[in-house]
Design an enzyme around this catalytic site. Structure first.
Site, short mmCIF file in Angstrom:
data_model
loop_
_atom_site.label_atom_id
_atom_site.label_comp_id
_atom_site.label_asym_id
_atom_site.label_seq_id
_atom_site.Cartn_x
_atom_site.Cartn_y
_atom_site.Cartn_z
N TYR A 93 42.18 6.22 24.10
CA TYR A 93 41.74 6.89 25.32
C TYR A 93 41.29 5.89 26.37
O TYR A 93 40.40 5.07 26.13
CB TYR A 93 40.60 7.82 24.96
N SER A 188 42.85 6.73 17.43
CA SER A 188 42.05 7.65 18.25
C SER A 188 42.95 8.58 19.04
O SER A 188 43.68 9.38 18.46
CB SER A 188 41.09 6.86 19.15
N GLN A 189 42.98 8.49 20.38
CA GLN A 189 43.94 9.29 21.14
C GLN A 189 45.36 9.03 20.65
O GLN A 189 46.17 9.95 20.53
CB GLN A 189 43.85 8.96 22.62
N HIS A 303 33.55 4.80 15.02
CA HIS A 303 34.91 5.05 15.48
C HIS A 303 35.81 3.82 15.42
O HIS A 303 37.02 3.94 15.56
CB HIS A 303 34.88 5.62 16.90
#
Length: 329
Positions: A93, A188-189, A303
């Site tokens: 992201y 992630s994204q 994360h």
């Protein structure tokens, strides 16, 4: 690191989302992709100088959503004969494709890699992006999650997921690439896009979603205490009457629904102290996945997940479990 506001690890690992896909989920995505694929896939490929001797780099431009140009880097190991498997990679992201010399692990292992730029992103971190998003929209809460959230047709992620699907189409059209050995991956994204593509594209060799974002939105918005999911909370705090409409739009992107339609072998990862993508939401996608899947858990990581440790797992898994080796088929 303190506890996050999610389920205990053993409960998170067994968690299944109760959310259901929209009744027209498959039909609307099929229509969107058919419209995009009406534009012939003829990637433009230009060799770029990097100073590297063992990896050749190319600037690739291909038609994405609406036929709009999407940029990517293609890195190919020098000196290997025959058609190569390709790892199509989606970014996290806010980041862009950066520079070709930032994407060297997969070509160093003997694979081609197509690293897709992310439309409209690339100014939050990293080395920048090169693909604009020439679309307006209604009110949004900053960032990208709520951009165009008033409907599926206007949703930013409808455009981005379509770009991601077309990146696979582009990879299959490139010279020297084996179209039957396409792997999709991202963090992630990028992991959320990996799940979407795995559910929308037939014949993938493997999928490797790493700490995936964009999964089980209602729970993610309830549990996460950081951006990007907080973008939705801030938006709905102002747009008080838009709750069902917003989650209805996000449902078309939800990695849980896409995962259920996927069949390619998959290797997931999850970080059990993840405040950005709560572990239960990752397990929701993993437990819904329609093909053979395994998952690597990192109990003490936020994360950042496994980072190089997960990459090492991917390299071994792709060769030894999925059977995708760089030697020509």
């Amino acid at each position: 690191m303190g506890r996050i506001a999610d389920l205990p690890p053993e409960e998170a690992a067994a968690y299944r989302s109760s959310e259901q896909p929209p009744s027209d989920f498959a039909e609307r995505w099929a229509a969107t992709l058919a419209e995009a694929r009406a534009v012939p896939m003829v990637p433009q490929v230009v060799r770029v100088a990097t100073g590297l001797s063992l990896v050749a780099s190319y600037d690739v431009t291909f038609p994405g959503f609406g036929g709009e140009s999407v940029r990517a880097w293609l890195n190919v190991p020098v000196g290997l004969a025959g058609r190569l498997p390709v790892v199509v990679t989606y970014n996290g992201y806010g980041g862009g494709r950066g520079l070709p010399i930032e994407h060297l692990v997969w070509p160093s292992a003997g694979y081609a890699q197509l690293f897709m730029d992310t439309r409209g992103q690339g100014s939050n971190w990293g080395s920048g992006g090169d693909t604009p998003d020439p679309h307006g929209g209604g009110p949004s809460g900053g960032g990208f999650l709520t951009r165009g959230i008033e409907s599926f047709e206007t949703s930013y992620y409808r455009r981005l997921v379509t770009d991601a699907v077309r990146a696979v189409d582009a990879a299959r059209a490139l010279p020297g690439i084996d179209p039957d050995r396409v792997v999709v991956t991202g963090i992630s994204q990028g992991g959320g896009l990996t799940l979407a593509v795995a559910g929308l594209v037939d014949g993938l060799a493997a999928a490797m979603p790493d700490v995936p974002f964009l999964c089980d939105f209602r729970r993610a918005v309830d549990v996460a205490d950081t951006d990007p999911y907080l973008e939705v909370s801030r938006f709905l705090a102002v747009q008080r009457g838009a709750v069902e409409r917003a989650f209805g739009t996000l449902a078309y992107v939800d990695g849980v629904h896409h995962a259920a339609r996927a069949t390619a072998p998959a290797l997931f990862s999850v970080a059990l102290a993840d405040r950005t993508c709560p572990p239960s939401t990752v397990y929701a996608a993993f437990n819904a996945y329609g093909g053979p899947a395994s998952i690597a858990a990192y109990p003490f990581n936020d994360h950042e997940g496994g980072q190089a440790h997960q990459l090492a797992r991917q390299l071994a898994w792709l060769r030894d479990v999925a059977g995708i080796r760089p030697e020509p088929a």
